[in-house]
Design a protein around this motif. Sequence first.
Motif, PDB file in Angstrom:
ATOM      1  N   LEU A  74     -15.207 -59.649 -43.819  1.00 50.08           N
ATOM      2  CA  LEU A  74     -14.837 -61.040 -43.602  1.00 50.08           C
ATOM      3  C   LEU A  74     -15.602 -61.640 -42.427  1.00 50.08           C
ATOM      4  O   LEU A  74     -16.036 -62.794 -42.477  1.00 50.08           O
ATOM      5  N   CYS A  75     -15.814 -60.844 -41.383  1.00 49.77           N
ATOM      6  CA  CYS A  75     -16.526 -61.345 -40.209  1.00 49.77           C
ATOM      7  C   CYS A  75     -18.008 -61.590 -40.498  1.00 49.77           C
ATOM      8  O   CYS A  75     -18.564 -62.609 -40.064  1.00 49.77           O
ATOM      9  N   VAL A  76     -18.647 -60.671 -41.215  1.00 50.04           N
ATOM     10  CA  VAL A  76     -20.068 -60.889 -41.473  1.00 50.04           C
ATOM     11  C   VAL A  76     -20.272 -62.066 -42.424  1.00 50.04           C
ATOM     12  O   VAL A  76     -21.240 -62.832 -42.288  1.00 50.04           O
ATOM     13  N   GLN A  77     -19.352 -62.259 -43.358  1.00 57.85           N
ATOM     14  CA  GLN A  77     -19.492 -63.385 -44.279  1.00 57.85           C
ATOM     15  C   GLN A  77     -19.246 -64.723 -43.591  1.00 57.85           C
ATOM     16  O   GLN A  77     -19.771 -65.753 -44.027  1.00 57.85           O
ATOM     17  N   THR A  78     -18.456 -64.739 -42.512  1.00 53.40           N
ATOM     18  CA  THR A  78     -18.139 -65.984 -41.808  1.00 53.40           C
ATOM     19  C   THR A  78     -18.885 -66.114 -40.489  1.00 53.40           C
ATOM     20  O   THR A  78     -18.614 -67.026 -39.714  1.00 53.40           O
ATOM     21  N   ASP A  79     -19.827 -65.185 -40.222  1.00 55.68           N
ATOM     22  CA  ASP A  79     -20.698 -65.257 -39.047  1.00 55.68           C
ATOM     23  C   ASP A  79     -19.927 -65.127 -37.736  1.00 55.68           C
ATOM     24  O   ASP A  79     -20.129 -65.904 -36.800  1.00 55.68           O
ATOM     25  N   LYS A  81     -19.855 -62.387 -35.225  1.00 55.40           N
ATOM     26  CA  LYS A  81     -20.435 -61.110 -34.816  1.00 55.40           C
ATOM     27  C   LYS A  81     -19.591 -60.399 -33.762  1.00 55.40           C
ATOM     28  O   LYS A  81     -19.459 -59.167 -33.790  1.00 55.40           O
ATOM     29  N   ALA A  82     -19.045 -61.121 -32.801  1.00 57.08           N
ATOM     30  CA  ALA A  82     -18.272 -60.473 -31.746  1.00 57.08           C
ATOM     31  C   ALA A  82     -17.070 -59.731 -32.335  1.00 57.08           C
ATOM     32  O   ALA A  82     -16.772 -58.590 -31.948  1.00 57.08           O
ATOM     33  N   GLU A  83     -16.384 -60.364 -33.267  1.00 53.75           N
ATOM     34  CA  GLU A  83     -15.230 -59.714 -33.892  1.00 53.75           C
ATOM     35  C   GLU A  83     -15.669 -58.539 -34.762  1.00 53.75           C
ATOM     36  O   GLU A  83     -14.997 -57.497 -34.796  1.00 53.75           O
ATOM     37  N   PHE A  84     -16.778 -58.695 -35.467  1.00 55.97           N
ATOM     38  CA  PHE A  84     -17.328 -57.593 -36.264  1.00 55.97           C
ATOM     39  C   PHE A  84     -17.588 -56.382 -35.371  1.00 55.97           C
ATOM     40  O   PHE A  84     -17.171 -55.255 -35.689  1.00 55.97           O
ATOM     41  N   ASP A  85     -18.281 -56.599 -34.262  1.00 50.87           N
ATOM     42  CA  ASP A  85     -18.624 -55.488 -33.379  1.00 50.87           C
ATOM     43  C   ASP A  85     -17.378 -54.857 -32.756  1.00 50.87           C
ATOM     44  O   ASP A  85     -17.322 -53.638 -32.552  1.00 50.87           O
ATOM     45  N   ARG A 357       4.483 -58.231 -45.152  1.00 53.89           N
ATOM     46  CA  ARG A 357       3.531 -57.779 -46.166  1.00 53.89           C
ATOM     47  C   ARG A 357       2.283 -58.653 -46.220  1.00 53.89           C
ATOM     48  O   ARG A 357       1.495 -58.564 -47.156  1.00 53.89           O
ATOM     49  N   ARG A 358       2.060 -59.480 -45.221  1.00 56.48           N
ATOM     50  CA  ARG A 358       1.006 -60.487 -45.295  1.00 56.48           C
ATOM     51  C   ARG A 358      -0.396 -59.904 -45.254  1.00 56.48           C
ATOM     52  O   ARG A 358      -1.339 -60.536 -45.764  1.00 56.48           O
ATOM     53  N   TYR A 359      -0.599 -58.724 -44.658  1.00 60.70           N
ATOM     54  CA  TYR A 359      -1.944 -58.189 -44.453  1.00 60.70           C
ATOM     55  C   TYR A 359      -2.743 -58.092 -45.762  1.00 60.70           C
ATOM     56  O   TYR A 359      -3.831 -58.665 -45.888  1.00 60.70           O
ATOM     57  N   TYR A 360      -2.221 -57.372 -46.746  1.00 63.24           N
ATOM     58  CA  TYR A 360      -2.976 -57.123 -47.974  1.00 63.24           C
ATOM     59  C   TYR A 360      -3.190 -58.415 -48.744  1.00 63.24           C
ATOM     60  O   TYR A 360      -4.313 -58.718 -49.177  1.00 63.24           O
ATOM     61  N   ASP A 361      -2.112 -59.189 -48.906  1.00 58.63           N
ATOM     62  CA  ASP A 361      -2.230 -60.455 -49.637  1.00 58.63           C
ATOM     63  C   ASP A 361      -3.274 -61.359 -49.005  1.00 58.63           C
ATOM     64  O   ASP A 361      -4.106 -61.957 -49.699  1.00 58.63           O
ATOM     65  N   ASN A 362      -3.235 -61.471 -47.685  1.00 64.18           N
ATOM     66  CA  ASN A 362      -4.095 -62.453 -47.031  1.00 64.18           C
ATOM     67  C   ASN A 362      -5.545 -61.998 -46.925  1.00 64.18           C
ATOM     68  O   ASN A 362      -6.448 -62.832 -46.874  1.00 64.18           O
ATOM     69  N   CYS A 363      -5.780 -60.690 -46.915  1.00 64.58           N
ATOM     70  CA  CYS A 363      -7.168 -60.216 -47.023  1.00 64.58           C
ATOM     71  C   CYS A 363      -7.755 -60.612 -48.373  1.00 64.58           C
ATOM     72  O   CYS A 363      -8.869 -61.163 -48.450  1.00 64.58           O
ATOM     73  N   LEU A 364      -7.021 -60.346 -49.458  1.00 69.40           N
ATOM     74  CA  LEU A 364      -7.533 -60.696 -50.786  1.00 69.40           C
ATOM     75  C   LEU A 364      -7.603 -62.212 -50.964  1.00 69.40           C
ATOM     76  O   LEU A 364      -8.489 -62.724 -51.655  1.00 69.40           O
ATOM     77  N   TYR A 365      -6.686 -62.920 -50.319  1.00 68.02           N
ATOM     78  CA  TYR A 365      -6.721 -64.375 -50.317  1.00 68.02           C
ATOM     79  C   TYR A 365      -8.024 -64.871 -49.695  1.00 68.02           C
ATOM     80  O   TYR A 365      -8.711 -65.733 -50.254  1.00 68.02           O
ATOM     81  N   PHE A 366      -8.386 -64.311 -48.537  1.00 71.12           N
ATOM     82  CA  PHE A 366      -9.590 -64.763 -47.845  1.00 71.12           C
ATOM     83  C   PHE A 366     -10.841 -64.407 -48.643  1.00 71.12           C
ATOM     84  O   PHE A 366     -11.785 -65.198 -48.742  1.00 71.12           O
ATOM     85  N   PHE A 367     -10.880 -63.215 -49.234  1.00 75.23           N
ATOM     86  CA  PHE A 367     -12.020 -62.860 -50.078  1.00 75.23           C
ATOM     87  C   PHE A 367     -12.172 -63.852 -51.233  1.00 75.23           C
ATOM     88  O   PHE A 367     -13.291 -64.290 -51.556  1.00 75.23           O
ATOM     89  N   ALA A 368     -11.065 -64.199 -51.880  1.00 76.25           N
ATOM     90  CA  ALA A 368     -11.132 -65.150 -52.993  1.00 76.25           C
ATOM     91  C   ALA A 368     -11.592 -66.518 -52.515  1.00 76.25           C
ATOM     92  O   ALA A 368     -12.383 -67.185 -53.186  1.00 76.25           O
ATOM     93  N   LEU A 369     -11.110 -66.941 -51.370  1.00 69.80           N
ATOM     94  CA  LEU A 369     -11.512 -68.224 -50.809  1.00 69.80           C
ATOM     95  C   LEU A 369     -13.017 -68.269 -50.560  1.00 69.80           C
ATOM     96  O   LEU A 369     -13.699 -69.244 -50.909  1.00 69.80           O
ATOM     97  N   GLY A 374     -18.547 -70.031 -52.714  1.00 73.44           N
ATOM     98  CA  GLY A 374     -19.955 -69.659 -52.626  1.00 73.44           C
ATOM     99  C   GLY A 374     -20.342 -69.061 -51.297  1.00 73.44           C
ATOM    100  O   GLY A 374     -21.533 -68.978 -50.965  1.00 73.44           O
ATOM    101  N   ARG A 375     -19.373 -68.581 -50.533  1.00 70.52           N
ATOM    102  CA  ARG A 375     -19.663 -68.054 -49.201  1.00 70.52           C
ATOM    103  C   ARG A 375     -19.421 -66.549 -49.081  1.00 70.52           C
ATOM    104  O   ARG A 375     -19.389 -66.021 -47.972  1.00 70.52           O
ATOM    105  N   TYR A 376     -19.280 -65.862 -50.197  1.00 67.63           N
ATOM    106  CA  TYR A 376     -19.293 -64.391 -50.213  1.00 67.63           C
ATOM    107  C   TYR A 376     -20.668 -64.021 -50.753  1.00 67.63           C
ATOM    108  O   TYR A 376     -20.887 -63.998 -51.954  1.00 67.63           O
ATOM    109  N   ARG A 377     -21.597 -63.735 -49.841  1.00 65.81           N
ATOM    110  CA  ARG A 377     -23.005 -63.677 -50.192  1.00 65.81           C
ATOM    111  C   ARG A 377     -23.657 -62.352 -49.831  1.00 65.81           C
ATOM    112  O   ARG A 377     -23.170 -61.614 -48.971  1.00 65.81           O
ATOM    113  N   ILE A 378     -24.776 -62.099 -50.466  1.00 65.73           N
ATOM    114  CA  ILE A 378     -25.642 -60.985 -50.113  1.00 65.73           C
ATOM    115  C   ILE A 378     -26.519 -61.431 -48.942  1.00 65.73           C
ATOM    116  O   ILE A 378     -27.148 -62.488 -48.989  1.00 65.73           O
TER     117      ILE A 378
END
Length: 381
Positions: A74-79, A81-85, A357-369, A374-378
């Motif tokens: 999620l962090c790399v797709q939304t730019d 970097k600090a949170e990713f690291d 129970r929000r963790y799993y739902d909201n991760c998949l929610y964010f991926f779908a969003l 068009g922002r889940y990119r290679i």
Amino acid sequence: MAAVTLPTHYRNVFAELGYAQAEIDARIENTFHTIFYGDEAHRFYHPTGPGLAYIEDTGNHDVRTEGMSYGMMLCVQTDHKAEFDALWSWVMHYMYMQDGPNAGYFAWSCQPDGTPNANGPAPDGEEYFAMALFFAAGRWGCGSGIYDYAAMARRILHSCLHKGEKPGTGRPMWDPENHLIKFITECDFTDPSYHLPHFYTLFSLWADEADRPFWAQAARASRAFLHKACHPVTGLCAEYSLYDGTPHNRSDRDQRHDLYYSDAYRTIANMALDYAWFGADPWQAENAERLQKFFCETLCGRTNGIWEIDGTPLPGEALHPVAITATNAQASLAAGGPNAEVCVRRFWNTPLRDGPRRYYDNCLYFFALLALSGRYRIWPL
């Protein structure tokens, strides 16, 4: 190996349906803020000190490689970097196993203070870590040590394939003969939601050169496996399956896993993203339409139940109904017809989940969003 063509365009399904770009961007920004920096009742990203942070599985009060790798993606797709690291640093500090037969893998569950709850890995974490690291290398470039993202991704994938070649060095995460990912290294069955042929296609470009043919074959094998694992009428699959696609229920557990239940929801989202990126298997679009028809027409929009993969309802309620809504919508990257629009609009009108129970739902929610905007990119190397 066949040549791989990377996409140059990513569909913005929300915009296609008339949603304003400013509104789409605001939804993405607000979702990131809620998950990472919202109040204690909503966030599940937790900084623990300088340069360290974890994602909490709020339903189980632990830290899992699933969640940490999801957070990194999620962090790399939304730019961010600090949170990713910070997440990756926590993973390497607390989860990376340096001794024993599982050295080179990651302990799949830890307590929030970093104490391991397990001494074994879960393969979905490793494959997401590797892909997120490759994307980080492509988007931000590589640093040194653990921040040499591409080198670390290759190291993970090397372990996944070559463990066990020497006595006492554990077991691989992919079956070397059928090229299918295992549920855990010690077993001889799989989890359909672990099958990510779109990731394997990219691994076939960027992993160690000697292993690239294996990853190309793994992509083909997983696409073929999913034909067998998904029901021909409903499009549903089980949480666990034998390698021939037959639903599998572990006899050592009280809870059944041969049903359409929590893990299984991810499968259609994965297939839709594979279809959107590579379009290698037209069957994926057909299966997405079958699944959406089941939920929209047979169930009339109901997403809070438990079902056999043939659609037979069972007693009880889903732990993660918002996850079903999100993944049904992401299926619209592949599906056509009226149900595709219905699923996307239903998702757009669904808020993030509250409660434990929000963790799993909201991760998949964010991926779908991200996927539907068009922002889940290679991010190529």
